[in-house]
Design a protein around this motif. Sequence first.
Motif, PDB file in Angstrom:
ATOM      1  N   ARG A 216       2.100   4.653  -2.139  1.00 56.80           N
ATOM      2  CA  ARG A 216       2.803   4.476  -3.412  1.00 56.80           C
ATOM      3  C   ARG A 216       4.247   4.040  -3.218  1.00 56.80           C
ATOM      4  NH1 ARG A 216       2.211   6.323  -8.599  1.00 56.80           N
ATOM      5  NH2 ARG A 216       0.325   7.477  -8.011  1.00 56.80           N
ATOM      6  N   HIS A 217       4.895   4.549  -2.175  1.00 60.43           N
ATOM      7  CA  HIS A 217       6.320   4.292  -1.982  1.00 60.43           C
ATOM      8  C   HIS A 217       6.599   3.325  -0.829  1.00 60.43           C
ATOM      9  CE1 HIS A 217       7.010   7.431  -4.874  1.00 60.43           C
ATOM     10  NE2 HIS A 217       6.340   8.308  -4.143  1.00 60.43           N
ATOM     11  N   ALA A 218       5.576   2.656  -0.335  1.00 58.12           N
ATOM     12  CA  ALA A 218       5.750   1.790   0.831  1.00 58.12           C
ATOM     13  C   ALA A 218       6.508   0.515   0.464  1.00 58.12           C
ATOM     14  CB  ALA A 218       4.402   1.441   1.433  1.00 58.12           C
ATOM     15  N   ALA A 219       7.678   0.328   1.075  1.00 61.86           N
ATOM     16  CA  ALA A 219       8.448  -0.897   0.863  1.00 61.86           C
ATOM     17  C   ALA A 219       7.950  -2.032   1.742  1.00 61.86           C
ATOM     18  CB  ALA A 219       9.922  -0.636   1.130  1.00 61.86           C
ATOM     19  N   LEU A 220       7.253  -1.670   2.811  1.00 63.74           N
ATOM     20  CA  LEU A 220       6.750  -2.648   3.769  1.00 63.74           C
ATOM     21  C   LEU A 220       5.333  -2.246   4.151  1.00 63.74           C
ATOM     22  CD1 LEU A 220       7.836  -5.095   5.621  1.00 63.74           C
ATOM     23  CD2 LEU A 220       7.996  -3.346   7.405  1.00 63.74           C
ATOM     24  N   LEU A 221       4.423  -3.209   4.182  1.00 66.48           N
ATOM     25  CA  LEU A 221       3.061  -2.946   4.631  1.00 66.48           C
ATOM     26  C   LEU A 221       2.911  -3.372   6.084  1.00 66.48           C
ATOM     27  CD1 LEU A 221       0.928  -4.170   1.581  1.00 66.48           C
ATOM     28  CD2 LEU A 221       1.763  -1.862   2.075  1.00 66.48           C
ATOM     29  N   PRO A 222       2.248  -2.571   6.903  1.00 66.86           N
ATOM     30  CA  PRO A 222       2.074  -2.958   8.302  1.00 66.86           C
ATOM     31  C   PRO A 222       1.121  -4.131   8.421  1.00 66.86           C
ATOM     32  CG  PRO A 222       0.757  -1.032   7.828  1.00 66.86           C
ATOM     33  CD  PRO A 222       1.577  -1.307   6.591  1.00 66.86           C
ATOM     34  N   GLY A 223       1.266  -4.902   9.477  1.00 64.38           N
ATOM     35  CA  GLY A 223       0.392  -6.050   9.674  1.00 64.38           C
ATOM     36  C   GLY A 223      -0.902  -5.657  10.352  1.00 64.38           C
ATOM     37  N   LEU A 224      -1.654  -4.769   9.721  1.00 63.71           N
ATOM     38  CA  LEU A 224      -2.859  -4.226  10.339  1.00 63.71           C
ATOM     39  C   LEU A 224      -4.118  -4.602   9.589  1.00 63.71           C
ATOM     40  CD1 LEU A 224      -1.473  -0.712  11.293  1.00 63.71           C
ATOM     41  CD2 LEU A 224      -1.825  -2.694  12.784  1.00 63.71           C
ATOM     42  N   ILE A 225      -4.034  -5.636   8.759  1.00 63.39           N
ATOM     43  CA  ILE A 225      -5.206  -6.168   8.076  1.00 63.39           C
ATOM     44  C   ILE A 225      -4.963  -7.650   7.827  1.00 63.39           C
ATOM     45  CG2 ILE A 225      -4.288  -5.568   5.781  1.00 63.39           C
ATOM     46  CD1 ILE A 225      -7.198  -5.106   4.902  1.00 63.39           C
TER      47      ILE A 225
END
Length: 246
Positions: A216-225
């Motif tokens: 919900r609060h993630a400003a950045l998504l990891p490059g894991l998909i």
Amino acid sequence: MTYHSSANESVRMAVSRDTDPQTRTALAAFCRRNGYPYLFTEVLEPLLSAQALVLALAVTERPWPPKGIGSQTIEAVGIAMIGTEGRAHLTPVLTDRRNATNLGLVGALTKSLLEYLLEADVPSADYLVRQGDRALEHALTRAGFAEADFHSSTDFADYLEFAASPQTVLDTLGLGALRVGDLLSLSLDGGELDRLSSYHFALTAGLTAYLQDSLRHAALLPGLIDVVATLPPAGVPPGTPGPPLT
């Protein structure tokens, strides 16, 4: 000399798409030790089994026995997932808590990963940033990234792709011209230190909520998909909710 210079002299760094059992065990211990064990069991392990990730690892090794489970301790890891059209989806360098301010190690690992991608003819590397998050957008722009045309969404926010070629990032951060030894000892001028600090610490802060299992609060998504490959045929326009995520 910096606080971390002495410890950095014993670090071994390597970039690879292949991981053996002792490295996987060390990576699982790294995630558990730093408060996000789910990241290995639920995300990294399945992707490693499919050989979908490139890992840049900074490792220290016990003197004896030199092999086997527990022989490696991961100090930091950088991750790239090679997705559709050969693009690299990046996760910021994750450090052990004792290396939270070890910017020299972060810089050396970032350099190693980007140079690996460059040699592999990867055309671009990208991050997914929450739309309107100016702190992250500014930090990435200073590092040579620019907003691209891909948008993604979760139930909670829209995300914009910021992309650049590996060479552009190496040049903009000044990493291409620096030796690994100079980075590990943090022998940088003020401008180089400012750019690398802004890049790393902003991305680390942006990823914190995700690592704490709070999408919900993630400003950045990891490059894991591979976000492009997982879209429906017509894609997902900005503002369209994705599947339920927690």
